[in-house]
Design a protein around this motif. Structure first.
Motif, PDB file in Angstrom:
ATOM      1  N   ALA A 232       0.830  -1.201   0.000  1.00  0.00           N
ATOM      2  CA  ALA A 232       0.000   0.000   0.000  1.00  0.00           C
ATOM      3  C   ALA A 232       0.865   1.252   0.000  1.00  0.00           C
ATOM      4  CB  ALA A 232      -0.928  -0.001   1.219  1.00  0.00           C
ATOM      5  N   LEU A 233       1.889   1.256   0.838  1.00  0.00           N
ATOM      6  CA  LEU A 233       2.779   2.418   0.898  1.00  0.00           C
ATOM      7  C   LEU A 233       3.545   2.588  -0.411  1.00  0.00           C
ATOM      8  CD1 LEU A 233       4.132   1.947   4.527  1.00  0.00           C
ATOM      9  CD2 LEU A 233       2.588   3.743   3.735  1.00  0.00           C
ATOM     10  N   SER A 234       3.969   1.487  -0.984  1.00  0.00           N
ATOM     11  CA  SER A 234       4.684   1.561  -2.262  1.00  0.00           C
ATOM     12  C   SER A 234       3.784   2.127  -3.352  1.00  0.00           C
ATOM     13  CB  SER A 234       5.182   0.165  -2.658  1.00  0.00           C
ATOM     14  OG  SER A 234       5.809   0.193  -3.919  1.00  0.00           O
ATOM     15  N   ALA A 235       2.506   1.718  -3.357  1.00  0.00           N
ATOM     16  CA  ALA A 235       1.562   2.228  -4.348  1.00  0.00           C
ATOM     17  C   ALA A 235       1.359   3.725  -4.184  1.00  0.00           C
ATOM     18  CB  ALA A 235       0.231   1.495  -4.228  1.00  0.00           C
ATOM     19  N   MET A 236       1.226   4.183  -2.940  1.00  0.00           N
ATOM     20  CA  MET A 236       1.046   5.611  -2.685  1.00  0.00           C
ATOM     21  C   MET A 236       2.279   6.399  -3.115  1.00  0.00           C
ATOM     22  SD  MET A 236      -0.781   5.584   1.066  1.00  0.00           S
ATOM     23  CE  MET A 236      -2.388   4.833   1.349  1.00  0.00           C
ATOM     24  N   ALA A 237       3.455   5.860  -2.800  1.00  0.00           N
ATOM     25  CA  ALA A 237       4.698   6.554  -3.152  1.00  0.00           C
ATOM     26  C   ALA A 237       4.879   6.630  -4.664  1.00  0.00           C
ATOM     27  CB  ALA A 237       5.882   5.841  -2.510  1.00  0.00           C
ATOM     28  N   THR A 238       4.558   5.531  -5.337  1.00  0.00           N
ATOM     29  CA  THR A 238       4.671   5.521  -6.803  1.00  0.00           C
ATOM     30  C   THR A 238       3.707   6.522  -7.422  1.00  0.00           C
ATOM     31  OG1 THR A 238       5.333   3.188  -6.786  1.00  0.00           O
ATOM     32  CG2 THR A 238       4.476   4.070  -8.851  1.00  0.00           C
ATOM     33  N   HIS A 239       2.505   6.583  -6.880  1.00  0.00           N
ATOM     34  CA  HIS A 239       1.522   7.552  -7.385  1.00  0.00           C
ATOM     35  C   HIS A 239       2.007   8.981  -7.162  1.00  0.00           C
ATOM     36  CE1 HIS A 239      -2.325   9.400  -8.347  1.00  0.00           C
ATOM     37  NE2 HIS A 239      -2.256  10.058  -7.202  1.00  0.00           N
ATOM     38  N   ALA A 240       2.565   9.245  -5.987  1.00  0.00           N
ATOM     39  CA  ALA A 240       3.068  10.598  -5.703  1.00  0.00           C
ATOM     40  C   ALA A 240       4.151  10.994  -6.701  1.00  0.00           C
ATOM     41  CB  ALA A 240       3.593  10.659  -4.271  1.00  0.00           C
TER      42      ALA A 240
ATOM     43  N   VAL B 102      -4.707  -2.542  -5.067  1.00  0.00           N
ATOM     44  CA  VAL B 102      -5.769  -1.959  -5.873  1.00  0.00           C
ATOM     45  C   VAL B 102      -5.848  -0.479  -5.530  1.00  0.00           C
ATOM     46  CG1 VAL B 102      -8.224  -1.981  -6.424  1.00  0.00           C
ATOM     47  CG2 VAL B 102      -7.047  -4.132  -5.899  1.00  0.00           C
ATOM     48  N   PHE B 103      -5.753   0.371  -6.543  1.00  0.00           N
ATOM     49  CA  PHE B 103      -5.772   1.825  -6.377  1.00  0.00           C
ATOM     50  C   PHE B 103      -7.058   2.338  -7.011  1.00  0.00           C
ATOM     51  CE2 PHE B 103      -4.068   6.128  -6.505  1.00  0.00           C
ATOM     52  CZ  PHE B 103      -3.150   6.141  -5.453  1.00  0.00           C
ATOM     53  N   ALA B 104      -7.930   2.933  -6.213  1.00  0.00           N
ATOM     54  CA  ALA B 104      -9.234   3.367  -6.719  1.00  0.00           C
ATOM     55  C   ALA B 104      -9.581   4.744  -6.180  1.00  0.00           C
ATOM     56  CB  ALA B 104     -10.306   2.362  -6.334  1.00  0.00           C
ATOM     57  N   THR B 105     -10.596   5.357  -6.757  1.00  0.00           N
ATOM     58  CA  THR B 105     -11.032   6.702  -6.365  1.00  0.00           C
ATOM     59  C   THR B 105     -12.412   6.625  -5.745  1.00  0.00           C
ATOM     60  OG1 THR B 105      -9.777   7.680  -8.200  1.00  0.00           O
ATOM     61  CG2 THR B 105     -11.478   9.042  -7.177  1.00  0.00           C
ATOM     62  N   LEU B 106     -12.580   7.316  -4.627  1.00  0.00           N
ATOM     63  CA  LEU B 106     -13.862   7.326  -3.929  1.00  0.00           C
ATOM     64  C   LEU B 106     -14.732   8.455  -4.466  1.00  0.00           C
ATOM     65  CD1 LEU B 106     -15.436   5.954  -1.623  1.00  0.00           C
ATOM     66  CD2 LEU B 106     -14.444   7.630  -0.059  1.00  0.00           C
ATOM     67  N   GLU B 107     -15.879   8.103  -5.003  1.00  0.00           N
ATOM     68  CA  GLU B 107     -16.839   9.068  -5.525  1.00  0.00           C
ATOM     69  C   GLU B 107     -18.246   8.643  -5.121  1.00  0.00           C
ATOM     70  OE1 GLU B 107     -16.303  11.851  -6.953  1.00  0.00           O
ATOM     71  OE2 GLU B 107     -14.241  11.762  -7.711  1.00  0.00           O
ATOM     72  N   ASN B 108     -18.962   9.549  -4.476  1.00  0.00           N
ATOM     73  CA  ASN B 108     -20.346   9.272  -4.063  1.00  0.00           C
ATOM     74  C   ASN B 108     -20.462   7.975  -3.270  1.00  0.00           C
ATOM     75  OD1 ASN B 108     -21.379  11.618  -5.419  1.00  0.00           O
ATOM     76  ND2 ASN B 108     -21.233  10.486  -7.352  1.00  0.00           N
ATOM     77  N   GLY B 109     -19.477   7.729  -2.409  1.00  0.00           N
ATOM     78  CA  GLY B 109     -19.509   6.569  -1.546  1.00  0.00           C
ATOM     79  C   GLY B 109     -19.109   5.268  -2.201  1.00  0.00           C
ATOM     80  N   LYS B 110     -18.674   5.304  -3.463  1.00  0.00           N
ATOM     81  CA  LYS B 110     -18.272   4.101  -4.184  1.00  0.00           C
ATOM     82  C   LYS B 110     -16.839   4.231  -4.683  1.00  0.00           C
ATOM     83  CE  LYS B 110     -22.294   1.904  -4.139  1.00  0.00           C
ATOM     84  NZ  LYS B 110     -22.478   0.559  -3.532  1.00  0.00           N
ATOM     85  N   LEU B 111     -16.143   3.091  -4.751  1.00  0.00           N
ATOM     86  CA  LEU B 111     -14.805   3.075  -5.328  1.00  0.00           C
ATOM     87  C   LEU B 111     -14.929   2.863  -6.829  1.00  0.00           C
ATOM     88  CD1 LEU B 111     -12.847   0.945  -2.702  1.00  0.00           C
ATOM     89  CD2 LEU B 111     -12.731   3.415  -3.069  1.00  0.00           C
ATOM     90  N   VAL B 112     -14.355   3.782  -7.594  1.00  0.00           N
ATOM     91  CA  VAL B 112     -14.434   3.736  -9.053  1.00  0.00           C
ATOM     92  C   VAL B 112     -13.033   3.833  -9.639  1.00  0.00           C
ATOM     93  CG1 VAL B 112     -16.752   4.739  -9.075  1.00  0.00           C
ATOM     94  CG2 VAL B 112     -14.763   6.237  -9.246  1.00  0.00           C
ATOM     95  N   ASP B 113     -12.939   3.554 -10.930  1.00  0.00           N
ATOM     96  CA  ASP B 113     -11.680   3.662 -11.674  1.00  0.00           C
ATOM     97  C   ASP B 113     -10.562   2.867 -10.999  1.00  0.00           C
ATOM     98  OD1 ASP B 113     -12.965   5.426 -13.420  1.00  0.00           O
ATOM     99  OD2 ASP B 113     -12.410   7.168 -12.227  1.00  0.00           O
ATOM    100  N   ALA B 114     -10.880   1.653 -10.578  1.00  0.00           N
ATOM    101  CA  ALA B 114      -9.890   0.817  -9.891  1.00  0.00           C
ATOM    102  C   ALA B 114      -8.845   0.303 -10.876  1.00  0.00           C
ATOM    103  CB  ALA B 114     -10.580  -0.357  -9.202  1.00  0.00           C
ATOM    104  N   GLU B 115      -7.603   0.263 -10.409  1.00  0.00           N
ATOM    105  CA  GLU B 115      -6.529  -0.321 -11.197  1.00  0.00           C
ATOM    106  C   GLU B 115      -5.532  -0.980 -10.254  1.00  0.00           C
ATOM    107  OE1 GLU B 115      -3.867   2.386 -13.140  1.00  0.00           O
ATOM    108  OE2 GLU B 115      -4.339   4.005 -11.755  1.00  0.00           O
ATOM    109  N   VAL B 116      -4.885  -2.026 -10.742  1.00  0.00           N
ATOM    110  CA  VAL B 116      -3.877  -2.719  -9.960  1.00  0.00           C
ATOM    111  C   VAL B 116      -2.526  -2.079 -10.232  1.00  0.00           C
ATOM    112  CG1 VAL B 116      -2.674  -4.903  -9.624  1.00  0.00           C
ATOM    113  CG2 VAL B 116      -5.152  -4.882  -9.923  1.00  0.00           C
ATOM    114  N   VAL B 117      -1.818  -1.731  -9.166  1.00  0.00           N
ATOM    115  CA  VAL B 117      -0.504  -1.095  -9.316  1.00  0.00           C
ATOM    116  C   VAL B 117       0.533  -1.875  -8.515  1.00  0.00           C
ATOM    117  CG1 VAL B 117      -1.470   1.201  -9.663  1.00  0.00           C
ATOM    118  CG2 VAL B 117      -0.925   0.459  -7.359  1.00  0.00           C
ATOM    119  N   GLY B 118       1.767  -1.813  -8.964  1.00  0.00           N
ATOM    120  CA  GLY B 118       2.876  -2.421  -8.235  1.00  0.00           C
ATOM    121  C   GLY B 118       2.946  -3.923  -8.299  1.00  0.00           C
ATOM    122  N   ARG B 119       2.271  -4.517  -9.247  1.00  0.00           N
ATOM    123  CA  ARG B 119       2.251  -5.989  -9.324  1.00  0.00           C
ATOM    124  C   ARG B 119       3.520  -6.500  -9.990  1.00  0.00           C
ATOM    125  NH1 ARG B 119      -3.109  -8.335 -11.748  1.00  0.00           N
ATOM    126  NH2 ARG B 119      -2.477  -6.973 -13.436  1.00  0.00           N
TER     127      ARG B 119
END
Length: 415
Positions: free
Chosen positions: A178-186, A398-415
């Protein structure tokens, strides 16, 4: 989940246990679930997911240890999800090696005495493997269980014994991923300065100071850590102090109460930068409490439970059929992942031997096993996923965006 109460020690134990699943792949819902989100909805999975290959003959005993019934924390939905996975596997996947799974369940009250009792009961019952949902007492459980030659499996873990022990298998990459995914996104967003708001318990703080700081530094991003005491209802002072360095993004680590407090304060203070969090920050209760300012928050998780991909649909369908009263909006999936992951990792067993040694050998030899409810994540338990933490079998998040209480635009990162 039963809300933390009692002494500060009890609250800290609860927070630590929650962080086990929330941050290391991930915690319990905070407080009671809203009436409109509790329970498993009826969802139809493809017929091929329910082939009717029923297990037959003598049972194979599988231990299940769940943090439940204690004064500080109780997560019965994790157990219900594990039981649902076992029922599904027995009815449709041939159980384990063709044998029906018999769960030997122990409710761990998250205190040392209870944890040791559960571990010893697994040994006494001569189980072939032990599935642990979440716990803050892995250092007590692992030596007893694996010392008896029994494999210890879980969706994730946090203790040294869990992360590096022999005959321990953790299906997901957990907090490091999770931390690696956040760091890569940053890094991908050309950020240079990120602030983490974290619940002040060792599992979270130490993980951020060691794994988090290293991951962000490797991506050329600075990480400032601001701690918030467990149970803080208004985190505005801490959040205000953390924003004084003008971070380009913030990340929130904690259970539901902490997520709500930190994210509400960010909205109140008008923070317009990017927000990231773990799945505890994406539950319906948190989204409702924070309001529209939570929209756009990036959530990093090891499971996607309300999407339309095949694994999400299967999870919803299994839970709807075998555990209709369970709340699947939070972290019940750790029980489901633990049991169904074990079933998938032992597909090579032909039924002639389902001993602990045979189960361990099957797990070690399995390759690219599909993680239940993992949106395409897989695991391989050969020690290569994270050489420093040999028990970790998976990588990626799994990296996703929270919109209207739902996770959308999910993608797998760092695999």
């Amino acid at each position: 989940m039963i809300p933390p109460r009692g002494t500060r020690t009890a609250r800290m134990l609860a927070a630590a246990a929650v962080i086990t699943s929330a941050t290391l792949a991930i915690a319990a819902c905070s407080g009671a679930s809203s009436d409109d989100t509790a329970g498993s909805a009826a969802v139809s999975a493809p017929p091929a997911s329910f082939p009717g290959d029923a297990a037959k003959g003598p049972t194979v005993k599988i231990g299940l240890i769940n943090n439940e019934g204690g004064q500080a924390i109780s997560q019965p939905d994790n157990r219900l999800a594990a039981e649902a996975a076992a029922k599904y596997a027995n009815a449709h996947l041939g159980g384990i090696g063709g044998h029906p799974i018999e769960l030997v369940t122990c409710k761990n009250a998250e205190d040392p005495t209870s944890a040791r009792d559960c571990a010893n009961r697994m040994v006494e019952n001569k189980v072939s493997a032990v599935v642990v949902t979440t716990t803050g007492l892995g250092d007590l459980l692992v030596p007893i269980i694996t010392g008896a030659g029994i494999p210890y499996v879980s969706a994730s873990g946090q203790s040294s014994q869990e992360l590096t022990g022999d005959d321990v298998f953790l299906w997901t990459g957990g907090f490091p991923s999770a931390l690696s995914a956040m760091a890569t996104h940053a890094k991908s967003q050309n950020m240079k300065n990120v602030t983490a708001f974290t619940i002040d318990v060792p599992a979270a703080v130490n993980g951020l100071k060691t794994m988090g700081a290293a991951a962000f530094a490797a991506n050329g991003v600075g990480l400032d850590i601001v701690t918030i005491p467990p149970g803080t209802p208004d985190a505005t002072p801490q959040v205000s102090a953390g924003l004084s360095k003008n971070p380009e993004a913030v990340l929130v680590v904690g259970e539901g109460t902490l997520c709500t407090a930190a994210l509400k304060s960010l909205g109140t203070l008008g923070y317009s930068g990017e927000k990231m969090g773990i799945q505890a920050c994406a539950t319906p209760d948190v989204a409702k409490a924070v309001g529209s300012s939570i929209d756009g928050t990036k959530i990093v998780t090891a499971a996607l439970t309300d999407g339309d991909d095949p694994e999400s649909v299967l999870y919803q369908s299994v839970m709807g059929q075998y555990a209709p009263d369970a709340d699947i909006s939070g972290y019940a999936y750790v029980g489901y992942q633990g049991v169904l992951g074990l079933v998938r990792a032992t597909r090579s067993l032909d039924g002639s031997d389902v001993s602990p040694t045979a189960v361990t050998t099957a797990i070690r030899s399995a390759r690219d096993v599909t993680l239940p409810a993992g949106d395409g994540l897989t695991f391989t338990c050969n020690g290569a996923a994270n050489p420093q933490l040999k028990a970790v079998c998976g990588k990626g998040s799994v990296f996703a965006t929270l919109e209207n209480g739902k996770l959308v635009d999910a993608e797998v990162v760092g695999r």
